[in-house]
Write a protein that holds these residues in place. Structure first.
Motif, PDB file in Angstrom:
ATOM      1  N   ALA A 150       0.883  -1.386  -0.001  1.00 20.36           N
ATOM      2  CA  ALA A 150       0.016   0.037  -0.152  1.00 20.36           C
ATOM      3  C   ALA A 150       0.772   1.117  -0.101  1.00 20.36           C
ATOM      4  CB  ALA A 150      -0.915   0.224   1.278  1.00 20.36           C
ATOM      5  N   ASP A 151       0.616   2.162  -0.797  1.00 23.61           N
ATOM      6  CA  ASP A 151       1.055   3.528  -0.786  1.00 23.61           C
ATOM      7  C   ASP A 151       0.683   4.671  -0.854  1.00 23.61           C
ATOM      8  OD1 ASP A 151       3.911   4.370  -1.777  1.00 23.61           O
ATOM      9  OD2 ASP A 151       3.068   5.086  -3.687  1.00 23.61           O
ATOM     10  N   MET A 152       1.302   5.921  -0.293  1.00 23.42           N
ATOM     11  CA  MET A 152       0.697   6.915  -0.054  1.00 23.42           C
ATOM     12  C   MET A 152       1.839   8.077  -0.918  1.00 23.42           C
ATOM     13  SD  MET A 152      -0.774   7.023   3.542  1.00 23.42           S
ATOM     14  CE  MET A 152      -1.506   8.583   3.538  1.00 23.42           C
ATOM     15  N   TYR A 153       1.268   8.614  -1.812  1.00 24.92           N
ATOM     16  CA  TYR A 153       2.259   9.514  -2.281  1.00 24.92           C
ATOM     17  C   TYR A 153       1.493  10.612  -3.388  1.00 24.92           C
ATOM     18  CZ  TYR A 153       6.982  11.481  -2.653  1.00 24.92           C
ATOM     19  OH  TYR A 153       7.885  12.486  -2.696  1.00 24.92           O
ATOM     20  N   TYR A 154       2.394  11.175  -4.371  1.00 25.97           N
ATOM     21  CA  TYR A 154       1.843  12.031  -5.284  1.00 25.97           C
ATOM     22  C   TYR A 154       2.003  11.352  -6.672  1.00 25.97           C
ATOM     23  CZ  TYR A 154       3.094  15.185  -1.512  1.00 25.97           C
ATOM     24  OH  TYR A 154       3.196  15.601  -0.289  1.00 25.97           O
ATOM     25  N   PHE A 155       1.352  11.888  -7.693  1.00 24.66           N
ATOM     26  CA  PHE A 155       1.221  11.103  -9.364  1.00 24.66           C
ATOM     27  C   PHE A 155       1.285   9.800  -9.012  1.00 24.66           C
ATOM     28  CE2 PHE A 155       4.145  15.319  -9.503  1.00 24.66           C
ATOM     29  CZ  PHE A 155       3.448  15.904 -10.219  1.00 24.66           C
ATOM     30  N   GLU A 156       0.381   9.309  -8.458  1.00 24.32           N
ATOM     31  CA  GLU A 156       0.060   7.847  -8.162  1.00 24.32           C
ATOM     32  C   GLU A 156      -0.239   6.949  -9.455  1.00 24.32           C
ATOM     33  OE1 GLU A 156       0.711   5.726  -5.797  1.00 24.32           O
ATOM     34  OE2 GLU A 156       1.429   7.297  -4.317  1.00 24.32           O
ATOM     35  N   SER A 157      -0.854   7.714 -10.404  1.00 23.15           N
ATOM     36  CA  SER A 157      -1.035   7.266 -11.652  1.00 23.15           C
ATOM     37  C   SER A 157       0.369   6.830 -12.290  1.00 23.15           C
ATOM     38  CB  SER A 157      -1.760   8.029 -12.538  1.00 23.15           C
ATOM     39  OG  SER A 157      -2.268   7.540 -13.741  1.00 23.15           O
ATOM     40  N   ASP A 158       1.365   7.425 -11.868  1.00 21.01           N
ATOM     41  CA  ASP A 158       2.732   7.104 -12.449  1.00 21.01           C
ATOM     42  C   ASP A 158       3.399   5.959 -11.632  1.00 21.01           C
ATOM     43  OD1 ASP A 158       3.222   9.069 -14.892  1.00 21.01           O
ATOM     44  OD2 ASP A 158       2.601  10.475 -13.300  1.00 21.01           O
ATOM     45  N   ALA A 159       3.000   6.117 -10.325  1.00 22.55           N
ATOM     46  CA  ALA A 159       3.357   5.029  -9.648  1.00 22.55           C
ATOM     47  C   ALA A 159       2.839   3.514  -9.996  1.00 22.55           C
ATOM     48  CB  ALA A 159       2.989   5.159  -8.197  1.00 22.55           C
ATOM     49  N   ALA A 160       1.365   3.709 -10.558  1.00 28.23           N
ATOM     50  CA  ALA A 160       0.857   2.509 -11.012  1.00 28.23           C
ATOM     51  C   ALA A 160       1.450   1.988 -12.451  1.00 28.23           C
ATOM     52  CB  ALA A 160      -0.630   2.892 -11.407  1.00 28.23           C
ATOM     53  N   ARG A 161       1.672   2.905 -13.106  1.00 21.86           N
ATOM     54  CA  ARG A 161       2.478   2.501 -14.323  1.00 21.86           C
ATOM     55  C   ARG A 161       3.809   1.689 -14.143  1.00 21.86           C
ATOM     56  NH1 ARG A 161       5.237   5.490 -17.747  1.00 21.86           N
ATOM     57  NH2 ARG A 161       5.419   7.271 -16.479  1.00 21.86           N
ATOM     58  N   ALA A 162       4.274   2.256 -13.014  1.00 23.50           N
ATOM     59  CA  ALA A 162       5.711   1.279 -12.383  1.00 23.50           C
ATOM     60  C   ALA A 162       5.344  -0.044 -12.151  1.00 23.50           C
ATOM     61  CB  ALA A 162       6.724   2.111 -11.593  1.00 23.50           C
ATOM     62  N   VAL A 163       4.154   0.018 -11.076  1.00 25.49           N
ATOM     63  CA  VAL A 163       3.931  -1.269 -10.603  1.00 25.49           C
ATOM     64  C   VAL A 163       3.317  -2.182 -11.746  1.00 25.49           C
ATOM     65  CG1 VAL A 163       1.919  -2.156  -9.114  1.00 25.49           C
ATOM     66  CG2 VAL A 163       3.100  -0.201  -8.352  1.00 25.49           C
ATOM     67  N   ASP A 164       2.773  -1.633 -12.716  1.00 23.94           N
ATOM     68  CA  ASP A 164       2.138  -2.665 -13.785  1.00 23.94           C
ATOM     69  C   ASP A 164       3.409  -3.083 -14.521  1.00 23.94           C
ATOM     70  OD1 ASP A 164      -0.073  -3.595 -15.107  1.00 23.94           O
ATOM     71  OD2 ASP A 164       0.475  -2.207 -16.685  1.00 23.94           O
ATOM     72  N   LYS A 165       4.407  -2.654 -14.619  1.00 21.87           N
ATOM     73  CA  LYS A 165       5.767  -3.037 -15.531  1.00 21.87           C
ATOM     74  C   LYS A 165       6.170  -3.854 -14.622  1.00 21.87           C
ATOM     75  CE  LYS A 165       9.796  -1.563 -17.532  1.00 21.87           C
ATOM     76  NZ  LYS A 165      10.623  -0.560 -17.967  1.00 21.87           N
ATOM     77  N   ALA A 166       6.295  -3.656 -13.269  1.00 20.10           N
ATOM     78  CA  ALA A 166       7.043  -4.818 -12.420  1.00 20.10           C
ATOM     79  C   ALA A 166       6.295  -5.868 -11.988  1.00 20.10           C
ATOM     80  CB  ALA A 166       7.558  -3.984 -10.942  1.00 20.10           C
ATOM     81  N   GLY A 167       5.090  -5.752 -12.255  1.00 21.28           N
ATOM     82  CA  GLY A 167       4.104  -7.127 -11.981  1.00 21.28           C
ATOM     83  C   GLY A 167       3.622  -7.347 -10.652  1.00 21.28           C
ATOM     84  N   LEU A 168       3.891  -6.237  -9.883  1.00 20.69           N
ATOM     85  CA  LEU A 168       3.426  -6.353  -8.195  1.00 20.69           C
ATOM     86  C   LEU A 168       1.919  -6.063  -8.310  1.00 20.69           C
ATOM     87  CD1 LEU A 168       6.345  -4.630  -6.510  1.00 20.69           C
ATOM     88  CD2 LEU A 168       5.730  -7.133  -6.396  1.00 20.69           C
ATOM     89  N   ARG A 169       1.389  -6.286  -6.900  1.00 24.80           N
ATOM     90  CA  ARG A 169       0.001  -6.042  -6.577  1.00 24.80           C
ATOM     91  C   ARG A 169       0.321  -4.828  -5.717  1.00 24.80           C
ATOM     92  NH1 ARG A 169      -3.709  -9.401  -7.571  1.00 24.80           N
ATOM     93  NH2 ARG A 169      -2.255 -11.037  -7.309  1.00 24.80           N
ATOM     94  N   ALA A 170      -0.700  -3.768  -5.921  1.00 25.90           N
ATOM     95  CA  ALA A 170      -0.749  -2.691  -5.045  1.00 25.90           C
ATOM     96  C   ALA A 170      -2.079  -1.909  -4.756  1.00 25.90           C
ATOM     97  CB  ALA A 170       0.330  -1.658  -5.423  1.00 25.90           C
ATOM     98  N   VAL A 171      -1.987  -1.080  -3.508  1.00 29.56           N
ATOM     99  CA  VAL A 171      -3.306  -0.341  -3.129  1.00 29.56           C
ATOM    100  C   VAL A 171      -2.479   1.049  -3.368  1.00 29.56           C
ATOM    101  CG1 VAL A 171      -4.858   0.617  -1.474  1.00 29.56           C
ATOM    102  CG2 VAL A 171      -4.512  -1.987  -1.984  1.00 29.56           C
ATOM    103  N   LEU A 172      -2.832   1.824  -4.365  1.00 29.59           N
ATOM    104  CA  LEU A 172      -2.079   3.187  -4.466  1.00 29.59           C
ATOM    105  C   LEU A 172      -2.890   4.330  -3.948  1.00 29.59           C
ATOM    106  CD1 LEU A 172      -0.511   2.352  -7.832  1.00 29.59           C
ATOM    107  CD2 LEU A 172       0.466   2.014  -5.559  1.00 29.59           C
ATOM    108  N   GLY A 173      -2.342   5.191  -3.090  1.00 24.87           N
ATOM    109  CA  GLY A 173      -3.483   6.201  -2.148  1.00 24.87           C
ATOM    110  C   GLY A 173      -2.878   7.587  -2.727  1.00 24.87           C
TER     111      GLY A 173
END
Length: 479
Positions: A150-173
């Motif tokens: 689970a993550d809390m930060y800014y520009f989380e849509s870009d965090a999501a792009r990174a998570v998607d590339k890495a293959g992890l599972r995440a809750v992005l806040g």
């Protein structure tokens, strides 16, 4: 001769068919030979055990002989000499802040934030910063056996792009806060950004958008209720820092005559939506809570994220996690950080410190035994994030989020108990292989979804840029 060859081929084909039929269903992957630590409700352990996986889900878990006899497989993984565990679940991070790792240490939270982190973020945080920083965090987590965070930060849509590339599972806040930050300047912009973020990623099988008001002391009542309303309207989880420091508690008493938890309850922040559906609300830290606060946590069905290393490093205090456990509260483990509140993302360290801190606080060595700590880092963490039906334990029907841990090391051998070994002896470097949704992310200690050199090179470039920006700011201040 030709007829004899055809007859032999027919016999072989029939024999293969008979074996396949005897084995039943074909799996994409069978992991066998190691000790399978399921962390299910019964804490089942199979030695040797096996797991059959198909289409990203676990088909079966059990004794190796039974599973291997029941399923044929396109791919097999020999886990001999290893422990096979559920993927670890980190319930609180600020992933992109890996790029600020070590920037400021040995400071109290308020000075660490206001004198170092906020200025560095103001001059450097961008979509590219968040993408590259989250890739760095993802690489570290994959190498350390964390499959969900689970993550809390800014520009989380870009965090999501990174998570998607890495293959992890995440809750992005995406952060809500009452002063201008890199991706939005006020509440209206925050809500607009949040709407776009939710639209882009809602429904993704591995990425869950979330609403993340920073804390009661950085968000007005208007901001807090707006965050709650948006989360309810979009059916999204909420992540928030609460009761982290003694100062936060005393300021809350002075400002509201209430604790941070009771204040949030008083403004309806924890209320269910009109539908009556309970959406996950995860409170990070909860160090300074009294029995009445804990009663509210239980009453509203909230989740807690315990971050022992961050609480230690910032001298925030020791959360009474033994009381959480005794009172049946839902909690998981987090690393926080990694820019100074905790400089790494190791969930093995989080388990180790959580247990030892609880024993010190209560002066009772029996509290939070090792298997409960492993559960907090897996099954209970997943439940805390609203993902308990999907991950957190090795059970048929759940997603195949699996980690293999090598145990034939000087710091692990010999061992008598799998839970004790995993919590008190195992290090992130002992993780050899990782799967999420049945897809292999780490193979023989090498990440296969990310280019390690590229990720590390980008991190070094960002660190140089951060230093340069702060040096310019320091010169202007002196003038």
């Amino acid at each position: 001769m030709r007829r004899l060859e055809l007859a032999v081929a027919l016999v072989v084909a029939l024999a293969c068919g008979a074996v396949s039929a005897a084995r039943g269903e074909t799996a994409d992957l069978v992991i066998s030979g190691g000790i399978v630590v399921t962390v299910d409700a019964k804490f089942s352990v199979f030695s040797p055990g096996a797991i059959a996986v198909k289409a990203g889900r676990i088909l079966a878990v059990g004794p190796a002989a039974e599973v291997s006899a029941r399923y044929s497989a396109r791919n097999r993984y020999d886990a001999t000499g290893k422990l096979v565990i559920p993927g670890l679940v980190n319930t609180h991070t600020h992933a992109a802040m890996t790029l600020l790792r070590g920037l400021a240490d040995d400071l109290p939270l308020d000075r660490w934030l206001t004198e170092h982190i906020f200025p560095a973020e103001a001059k450097n945080v961008s979509p590219g910063f968040v993408y590259d920083g989250t890739l760095l965090a993802a690489l570290e987590m994959i190498e350390g056996g964390t499959t969900t965070f689970a993550d809390m930060y800014y520009f989380e849509s870009d965090a999501a792009r990174a998570v998607d590339k890495a293959g992890l599972r995440a809750v992005l806040g995406e952060t809500f806060i009452d002063f201008p930050v890199p991706d939005h300047k006020d509440l209206a912009e925050t809500l607009a950004f949040m709407k776009s973020f939710a639209k882009r990623w809602k429904g993704n099988s591995r990425i869950i958008p979330a609403v993340a008001p920073h804390a009661p002391y950085t968000c007005s009542k208007e901001t807090l209720t707006a965050a709650r309303d948006f989360a309810q309207s979009e059916r999204l989880p909420i992540l928030i820092h609460v009761a982290e420091t003694r100062k936060e508690l005393s300021d809350a008493h002075e400002k509201w005559r209430k604790t941070p938890v009771s204040y949030l309850a008083s403004i309806g922040f924890f209320d269910k939506p009109p539908s009556g559906e309970r959406l996950p609300i995860v409170l990070a830290h909860g160090v300074w809570m009294d029995p009445s606060d804990r009663a509210l946590i239980g009453q509203y069905g909230l989740s807690l994220s315990h971050n022992p290393e961050s609480n230690m490093k910032l001298s925030s205090g020791i959360a009474d996690v033994a009381a959480w456990e005794k009172e049946g509260l839902l909690w998981g483990l987090g690393t926080d950080g990694p820019a100074g509140s905790n400089n790494d993302l190791s969930m093995f360290e989080a388990m180790d410190f959580a247990g030892k801190l609880a024993k010190v606080k209560t002066e009772d060595p029996t509290v939070l035994p090792a298997r409960e700590l492993l559960a907090a880092a897996t099954r209970e963490g997943a439940r805390a994030l609203g993902l308990g039906a999907k991950t957190g334990s090795l059970e048929a029907g759940k997603q195949a989020d699996i980690v293999a841990v090598y145990t034939q090391t000087a710091h692990e051998e010999p061992f008598e108990d799998v839970y004790s070994t995993l919590v008190y002896s195992t290090k992130t470097a002992d993780v050899t292989d990782v799967w999420v949704d049945g897809k292999r992310l780490l193979a023989n200690r090498r990440c296969v979804t990310l280019d390690e050199k590229s990720v590390l090179d980008a991190a070094v470039k960002w660190r140089k840029k951060v230093h340069a920006s702060l040096a310019v700011a320091a010169k202007r201040t002196k003038k």
